[in-house]
Scaffold this motif. Sequence first.
Motif: not given
Length: 1318
Positions: A236, A239-240, A1297, A1304, A1307-1308
């Motif tokens: 993740l 991605q971010n 995600c 973020m 999502a974490t």
Amino acid sequence: MAPQQSLWESVTSVIRSAQEKNVDPLHWALELRLTLSAAGVSLPSPDLAHLLVSHIFWENHTPLSWKLLEKAITVTIVPPLLVLALLSHRVIPKRKHHPAAYRLYLELLKRHAAVSLMPQIRGGSGGYHRTMTSIDHILHLSEIFGLPNQDPGSILLAFLFSLLWQLVDASLDDEGLLQLTSHKPSKWPHDMEIDDDLLKINDNNVVLLAKANTEMAINLIQFLLQNKVTSTILHLASQNMPSHWEDFSQRFGVLTTKSLAVRNSKHINPESLTCLASYSRIFLKRESKTIPGGEFHALVSSGSILALTSQHHGTSGSALWLPIDLFFEDIMDGTQAAAASAVENLTGLVKALQAANSTTWHDAFLALWLSALRLVQRERDPIEGPVPRTDTFLCVLLSVTPLAVANIIEEEESQWIDQSASSPSNQWKEKKGKCRQGLVNSLQQLGDYESLLTPPLSVQSVANQAAAKAFLFISGITNGSGSYESTSINESASGCSGDMRHLVVEACISRNLLDTSAYLWPGFVNEGTNQVPQGIAGNVSCWSLVMKGSSLTPSLTSSLITTPASSLAEIEKIYEVATTGSEDEKIAAASILCGASLFRGWSIQEHVIIFIVTLLSPQAPANISGSYSHLISCAPFLNVLLVGISPVDCVQIFSLHGVVPLLAGALMPICEAFGSGIPNITWTLPTGEVISSHAVFSTAFILLLRLWRFDHPPLDHVLGDVPPVGPQSSPEYLLLVRNCRLECFGKSPKDRMARRRFSKVIDISVDPIFMDSFPSLKLWYRQHQECMASILSELKTGSPVHLIVDSLLSMMFKKTNKGGSQSLTPSSGSSSLSTSGVDDSSDQLKIPAWDILEAAPFVLDAALTACAHGSLSPRELATGLKTLADFLPATLGTMVSYFSSEVTRGLWKPVSMNGTDWPSPAANLASVEQQIELILAATGVDVPRLPADGISAATLPLPLAALVSLTITYKLEKATERFLVLVGPALDALAAACPWPCMPIVTSLWTQKVKRWSDFLIFSASRTVFHHNSDAVIQLLRSCFTCTLALTPTSQLCSYGGVGALLGHGFGSLHSGGISTAAPGILYIKVHRSIRDVMFLTEEILSLLMFSVKSIATTEKLNKTTKDGMRYGIGQVSVSQAMTRVKLAASLGASLVWISGGLNLVQALIKETLPSWFISVQGEEDELGGGMVPMLRGYALAYFAILSSAFAWGVDSSSPASKRRPRVLWLHLEFLVSALEGKISLGCDWATWQAYVTGFVSLMVQCTPAWVLEVDVEVIKRLSKSLRQWNEQELALALLCAGGLGTMGAATELIVETCHQL
């Protein structure tokens, strides 16, 4: 404050006492927990963590102190993650001097880094938030990683990322490899000043421990990359935070390739470690709670394996690409010049389908080429008529399609260039060429479709030449100059039989999409060819002579006009002559540019078009005064260009390339200049033709009118129930589009990449143009709008316009006037306009064209009134109108707009088409009506009953009768074609708007005149019923669904389904009683622009989609035998089989909505139609399918919504329409969330709703992730929460995600919760 301070002082004393007495650490920790709880301290306590860590470093750096700290973590009186943060801040920088402390830190990290995540999150929002805030304060993570939202989840992700990064940097530093990384300094401190008394030099145990620590650190790196929780969180992060991850990856790459510890490890090898770091965990690996996972993916990924055939494509995965076929057919409509570029629209369409179908670029490009080839094959034997011909269809295949492919490839490679420029590593180089390789693979496979590769007869010789060129390359044959490129390959190149693939490959090579290694593909060149084809060796092409500097002699010019250029350099040479040569050379160059290079120079067609548009706007010399005088001096040159680009195919080619706004901007100054001057100068062309400023103006003005549907506003706004959908094309709109494109072009990486293709010698002015710059044109346009909106105002006697009207009437009806004086009185005026005694000398009519156009409506009104009152016979009226049109052809535009407006107002009595006063359709009217009925019946449409005495009652409104009588007086020749192509579509639209049987009457008259156009004219007439009858439109749409999905297998038309059934194999491919008919899809493409109220289409298409889903479930159950693993339950339909057909139905519905109404209709679907349907539709009891029908309907609606939106908005942010996406998407997701939260009551079946929500979110996350980034963060979080309540944990996680930095953190936290449950 004092009690709290006293408490921590006592705790410090307890710690020291325990250390002095060497008490049991666990017993001490439990006692301390009871003491803190009794004192009301919230546990775990961040303050205690600070206290314990501060106690150890460095005065009490003893084994017992570390045991006390570890037991404090065990009994949860300190936050473990905070302890790790405090330790990393103190231990890692001093690890070389305190290897034992570093080893103990690594042990704690191994024990608690992953397992402490869930307890930390569940420890209460207050404590969790305080802990993450403390960690951020200690390590400055928000500042280092640039986190916009300092929420706990984002800090947690950044903390784990920092732990991994610190281990990598520490390991690199320990092995002396840190200097091999990028020039960027490490984000984490490593070397700090240490007191000398703390150093232990020459201690062998320290050296061994340090090496062991490095090995353990690398093992921990592997553990963090393998652990399900931490690896998912780290992915993740990649991605971010791509830039930070790229920097980390570069350092990690050095570790895996240079580290001795990695190389000597028994448990780790560099390859496996590299794979762990680059591994992309799949978020959307979910199983629906309604259907088995494998069958759910039939919705998302079906279509990845193409099973294409050249004839009947059926409902296999190949048919899922039918939106491309429909798009190609739609852009070939010659009645309207589109302001948008077909290249850009096709690029967005292919990207949308590739994403929605989850295919490789190989499959996407193969489907694209096959669709373009099918388009050409459907027009192998085109019907005759004023419509685009083979050249335009070949333009789509060999110019538009390669340019769309080039856009996709350049977009990918421009991203690679940007990323590689900002990154010191070579990671992105692996991605370069993925699209390009897909193109190569698709073209290699294209040879398997022989039936689609047969060239039309008109280009067989061109295909042979392309094959001969490949043969020359392979054989190494050259001409005397040593080059095979300049060798002339004429039409008699026998021995090399070429096909359409040779032309496609040549088009790609010319645009640098392929190289000449394509000539070496197996089977590309006929292996049996072993000698030089006849007509090749030794010849030099005419274009080679130009490049060598030969002058443009008449013979060479003639050859260049008929032979297309093959390179940009050749066209640039002609452009140079057109700008710097003599007058004769300029005219010759203009003729060459408008010749074969424009129509069949597919590899350089877009350049030729831009050159022509540029030449239409010559720069004013510095010594010329006046705004437009320099254009007048260029009259012969401009006339050649204007006449050269006036054919139907040419305007359509300009439209396909999206140059219509630029062309409009070039035509307006010409119209303003030549229409404002007195025609007292004439010019003689090299052909001997004499032209005046009126001739140049008329050609330019009529061409300008053809660029927008200037005759349509009254029909759309007065007769229509609702205003039309989409932007209304007008001069202002075209200029607006032009200005926006020129202002924006070149600012994006994609534009900068594409700009390399354009010629460097072109200098297009990017200055904005507005209607105010053209006062005469603006005045005419205002009068045009007033004329169409209301009756003419009163004309004042003796005014300048009154005098011009008198002169024009005298000229038009001078033969009639010889018999005596007569008065022609316009219905809008009170005074009589007498035509007797008026001097119609040429001096009096030598007036500016704009003045004539201003007077033309009054002239037409007077003539029509005189005919209605019997003062003029119909024949005299037609003759007078023809005289006016011959005098100034530009008045045809006024005739069209005036007569259309008068028919709309309905003030004129109908006239009898009896053959005495007016021409009679009696000879073939009955036959025409019968053929119309057969054409419609073949597509499942019921034709309204005609009156029994239809022939005797054949009447037309007077203005329509006058217009059709005028058109049939024209001879069909090249000189008049550019005028008839203006009047023809307007006449067709006007007749279609009138009551039945006006259109059959007009068609009968024209088929009597031009029998070879019968098929075209009758087919056009058959569209009339859809203009008047919404039920007929619904019937036609139903036929489209039925044929495409093969829901009536007993029908010869629909038995196979797919693209072949929907679009057939060309007009006339189906015969019913000897009458040429058309497939339902072709008919709909031709009629949808005639539908006045397109807003009702979304509801009807939605209803047909739902009906089709139920029919699919029914037929799948009846036609399929039970097969293990392919059924949902016992006796139920095959989900995987049904899902493919459901997806096809949704794809067809999405295509029809997008084509019919464009962006606005799609947005109406998303904002209004779908929410209304979910609220109002009541669930049905399904007799068949056992409850599967509601579920299939939900997934069909999800794909329908996603695909419709992707067509309109695009899957990324490259199109202008994407700017309108966030607002509409937010509204739709807000509706979903509100319904999920119980704020909105639903009327649909619950299974349908659940399938729609899960399907829509799944497709959005997987296929259009860029959309999620545009949605409000709170809406995404609420939607994710609702999905978790449905037990859709994986889908909720995937949504968060995809939400970017804003989600973020959430999502974490969900990753931790989800993995903990598993």
